[in-house]
Design an enzyme around this catalytic site. Structure first.
Site, short mmCIF file in Angstrom:
data_model
loop_
_atom_site.label_atom_id
_atom_site.label_comp_id
_atom_site.label_asym_id
_atom_site.label_seq_id
_atom_site.Cartn_x
_atom_site.Cartn_y
_atom_site.Cartn_z
CE LYS A 203 -3.87 2.22 2.38
NZ LYS A 203 -4.79 2.18 3.55
CE LYS A 255 -6.48 1.59 -0.93
NZ LYS A 255 -7.22 1.61 0.36
#
Length: 332
Positions: A203, A255
């Protein structure tokens, strides 16, 4: 004059001659089951609230969320990832609504399970940013820094109450060191070995989260660069991957998706667990905005980006277009 032979002798275009041919030889296919719908539910509203920065996406009421879940089942998608937005007055320094059994996220989990049962995987966000008054993903120490280990204690309790509410899958997204292991232990301690962990393994501290901040009414000031990953780096992401797998992650996620297809491909090649990717708010909003201006073909751009994410190695894709795309795929 008669010509014997021809140039070129190999003509790849023969396999592109018409739609049926192209469909037959396609190497990557999207299917409704590949898709997961992220959804926001907000406490204290009587009608869905449109998110200005994400045209077509809303903060749901409990009733409209149940309807969205039923539509997701009908479309054939696999899951719904829930984010709860409590009333502003309930936010505090510990993110108390996140561990309150009657907090909006836990209530929403129970609502969706009551509506769809096991026909849709109910996934829940394990993070404090929506419920905490300063907007960071964890509690702060005396010097105003995010306290990793104190935050882990909150995540453990969050995962337990979400599991008790009926979550099939929990998604620790706060990027604290050791979060997967602590949550696995916490779930096992209450006899919930059946609840899976979708680890937000990669992330990045991305500029593309902007519209999401509106969606969850974030109170964040500053940035999250001390715990989310540096967009310049690859090795640290692979290190996080190894740690999450060692700690018991059942699935792993990258992500954002679109700007990091190279990372997604590296992760997919390295593991034998399912890999997900999150097409985040900024990716969604850019396409919607450009399409509204008439600059791109909206539907083609959506399918092209999702196909690219799937081609790079994602088994599952979180996208705000999940239900819409799944319905169109079923109609093809």
């Amino acid at each position: 004059m008669t010509t014997y032979g021809s140039f070129p002798g190999t003509r790849p275009r023969r396999l592109r001659t018409n739609p049926v041919m192209r469909r037959m030889v396609a190497e990557t296919r999207l299917h409704p089951a590949d898709l997961i719908l992220p959804a926001f539910v907000r406490e204290g509203i009587s009608e869905p609230v449109p998110i200005t920065a994400m045209p077509g996406v809303v903060q749901h009421t409990r009733d409209s969320l149940r309807k969205a879940a039923a539509e997701a089942v009908a479309a054939g998608i696999s899951g719904i990832m829930l984010f709860g937005v409590p009333e502003e007055s309930k936010k505090d320094a510990l993110g108390t609504p996140g561990t309150d059994p009657d907090g909006i996220l836990q209530v929403a989990i129970r609502d969706v399970r009551a509506e769809v049962g096991d026909d849709l995987l109910v996934m829940s966000d394990v993070c404090l940013d929506e419920t905490i008054d300063h907007g960071h993903c964890g509690v702060l120490d005396a010097e105003g820094r995010v306290d990793n280990d104190a935050t882990l204690e909150r995540y453990a309790e969050m995962a337990q109450v979400q599991a008790d509410a009926g979550a099939h899958v929990v998604g620790p997204s706060g990027m604290m060191d050791g979060q997967v292991g602590v949550i696995r232990d916490a779930l096992d301690q209450i006899g919930r070995e059946d609840v899976a962990i979708l680890a937000y393994t990669v992330k990045y501290a991305s500029a593309f989260y902007g519209p999401f901040r509106e969606a969850v009414a974030s109170s964040l000031q500053g940035d999250r660069k001390t715990y989310q990953q540096d967009p310049a780096n690859v090795r640290e992401s692979l290190r996080e991957l190894a740690l999450d797998l060692e700690e018991g992650a059942d699935m792993v996620m990258v992500k954002p998706a679109g700007p990091y297809l190279d990372i997604l491909a590296r992760v997919a090649d390295a593991v034998d667990v399912p890999v997900a990717a999150y097409q985040i708010s900024g990716e969604y909003s850019m396409i919607e905005a450009a399409a509204e201006k008439g600059w791109i073909d909206r539907d083609r751009a959506i399918l092209e980006t999702l196909t690219g994410i799937r081609r790079a190695g994602a088994r599952s894709i979180l996208t705000y277009w999940a239900t819409e795309v799944a319905q169109k795929l079923k109609d093809q």
